[in-house]
Design an enzyme around this catalytic site. Structure first.
Site, PDB file in Angstrom:
ATOM      1  N   TYR A   1       0.830  -1.210   0.000  1.00  0.00           N
ATOM      2  CA  TYR A   1       0.000   0.000   0.000  1.00  0.00           C
ATOM      3  C   TYR A   1       0.863   1.258   0.000  1.00  0.00           C
ATOM      4  O   TYR A   1       0.425   2.314  -0.442  1.00  0.00           O
ATOM      5  CB  TYR A   1      -0.899   0.036   1.242  1.00  0.00           C
TER       6      TYR A   1
ATOM      7  N   LYS B   1       3.220 -15.611   2.379  1.00  0.00           N
ATOM      8  CA  LYS B   1       3.401 -16.357   1.133  1.00  0.00           C
ATOM      9  C   LYS B   1       4.895 -16.638   1.031  1.00  0.00           C
ATOM     10  O   LYS B   1       5.583 -16.231   0.076  1.00  0.00           O
ATOM     11  CB  LYS B   1       2.859 -15.503  -0.042  1.00  0.00           C
TER      12      LYS B   1
ATOM     13  N   ASP C   1      -6.281  -7.148   4.194  1.00  0.00           N
ATOM     14  CA  ASP C   1      -7.406  -6.486   3.521  1.00  0.00           C
ATOM     15  C   ASP C   1      -8.323  -7.528   2.891  1.00  0.00           C
ATOM     16  O   ASP C   1      -9.532  -7.527   3.098  1.00  0.00           O
ATOM     17  CB  ASP C   1      -6.868  -5.530   2.447  1.00  0.00           C
TER      18      ASP C   1
ATOM     19  N   ASP D   1      -2.863 -18.451   0.385  1.00  0.00           N
ATOM     20  CA  ASP D   1      -3.830 -19.142  -0.491  1.00  0.00           C
ATOM     21  C   ASP D   1      -4.543 -20.250   0.280  1.00  0.00           C
ATOM     22  O   ASP D   1      -5.755 -20.434   0.180  1.00  0.00           O
ATOM     23  CB  ASP D   1      -3.161 -19.668  -1.772  1.00  0.00           C
TER      24      ASP D   1
ATOM     25  N   ASP E   1     -12.255  -9.149   4.402  1.00  0.00           N
ATOM     26  CA  ASP E   1     -13.531  -9.165   3.672  1.00  0.00           C
ATOM     27  C   ASP E   1     -14.109 -10.576   3.635  1.00  0.00           C
ATOM     28  O   ASP E   1     -15.318 -10.770   3.758  1.00  0.00           O
ATOM     29  CB  ASP E   1     -13.358  -8.660   2.231  1.00  0.00           C
TER      30      ASP E   1
END
Ligand code: IPM
Ligand code: MG
Length: 358
Positions: free
Chosen positions: A142, A191, A247, A223, A251
């Site tokens: 970001y 990851k 983020d 993942d 959700d």
């Protein structure tokens, strides 16, 4: 006690839900004998319209001087075509960075009354779901270097994921501290099979874990996490993730609960000050119709009282008022699960407000 709160109503449904939050806060003030004063600040689309930028220096300064910030939501189709640095969302990023709010806490909990709202099958969700996402908020992709350059294949764009030891250490500590007050389990998301930044993330999380020997840490590849969350969400308690992974996964967690209109959040820095906001957006399609659910904002106010002002009893009073109101069967349109008529957003706020007691 006296508290000064910077209030950003923002765009879309922002003003209506924030009004609900402030009504409840005023009631808490009366019942428990506190004074909450408000400095109203423009940010997001309203600020673009008034000042040409999503966040002015003056707006940021007022927020920095307040004891905490309450934010509704920013953004809307009107400003969608502006260049990146002028979009309403920039206001959020500017506030997070400018206030040093590196830790974003997003509780995702399924309420007994709302199991039916979850899209997951009952044999999965019946095992329960009560997770806290601890998301790094001022680093990573970001805020990393970005840009465009021309290449022989045409224009190329890049964003970079960068994490320093210090940034990982402090968010890991936040996660472990949260875990110590819960079931002492942390899932750290990365990851590391591909990304160097994730390998450092993993190393540093395990270094900090030594300070918290009672906490069990598990590394979960992002993942796999996306899959595990829908397969067996009850296995997770505290989850710590980078800005981008957090983020996306928050959700997903909100969707598992099924009612994004109920989900509060806190963004915290070193000094205990914070910014509190519902995790849903500005919902321009329903703005001004008094149907938006104020509960996520009201629960964000409860988080503010608990985490920034150390007013635990007052925070519980709000949470219990919300529970009582929902138990009586009152529903706004977004969480309607019975045959009754939905009530308006302002009605929901006033019922919760009236249910506040010592
Ligand atoms: C969130 C939002 C923001 C983010 C956007 C609006 C910039 O999605 O708070 O989760 O990506 O952080
Ligand atoms: Mg998001």
């Amino acid at each position: 006690m006296k508290y000064k709160i910077a209030v950003i109503m923002g765009d879309g449904i922002g003003p209506e839900i924030v009004k609900g939050g402030l009504d409840v806060l005023d009631r808490v003030g009366t019942v428990f004998g506190h004074t909450f004063s408000y400095d109203f600040v423009d940010a997001g689309g309203v600020s673009i319209d008034k000042n040409g930028v999503p966040l002015t220096d003056e707006a940021l300064r007022i927020c920095q001087q307040a004891d905490s910030v309450l934010l509704g939501a920013v953004g809307g189709p009107k400003w969608d075509t502006l260049p990146g640095h002028l979009r309403p969302e920039r206001a959020l990023l500017g506030l997070r960075k400018g206030l040093g709010l590196y830790a974003n806490i997003r509780p995702a909990k399924i309420h007994k009354e709302f199991k039916a709202a979850s899209p997951l099958r009952s044999e999965i969700i019946d095992k329960g779901f009560d997770m806290v996402m601890v998301r790094e908020l001022t680093g990573g992709i970001y805020f990393g270097e970005r840009g465009r350059r021309s290449t022989s294949n045409g224009e190329e764009a890049y964003d970079t994921e960068t994490y320093s030891e210090m940034e990982i250490e402090r968010i890991a500590r936040t996660a472990f501290e949260v875990a110590m007050k819960r079931s002492k389990k942390v899932a750290s998301i990365d990851k590391a099979n591909v990304l160097e930044s994730s390998r450092l993330w993993r190393e540093v999380v395990h270094k900090i874990a030594k300070e918290y020997p009672e906490v069990i840490v598990t590394d979960v590849l992002v993942d796999n996490m996306a899959m595990q969350l829908v397969k067996n969400p009850s296995q997770f308690d505290v989850v710590v993730a980078s800005n981008l992974f957090g983020d996306i996964l928050s959700d997903e967690a909100a969707q598992i609960v099924g009612s994004i209109g109920l989900m509060p959040s806190a963004s915290l820095g070193y000094d205990g000050k914070g910014m509190y906001e519902p995790i849903h957006g500005s919902a321009p399609d329903i703005a001004g119709k008094d149907v938006a659910n104020p509960i996520a904002t009201i629960l964000s106010v409860a988080m503010m009282l608990r985490l920034s002002f150390n007013l635990e009893e007052e925070a519980i009073a709000i949470e219990q008022a919300v529970d009582k109101t929902l138990k009586k069967g009152y529903r706004t349109r977004d969480i309607l699960d019975n045959d009754s008529e939905p009530i308006s957003g302002s009605k929901m706020s006033s019922l919760i407000r009236e249910a506040i007691s010592k």
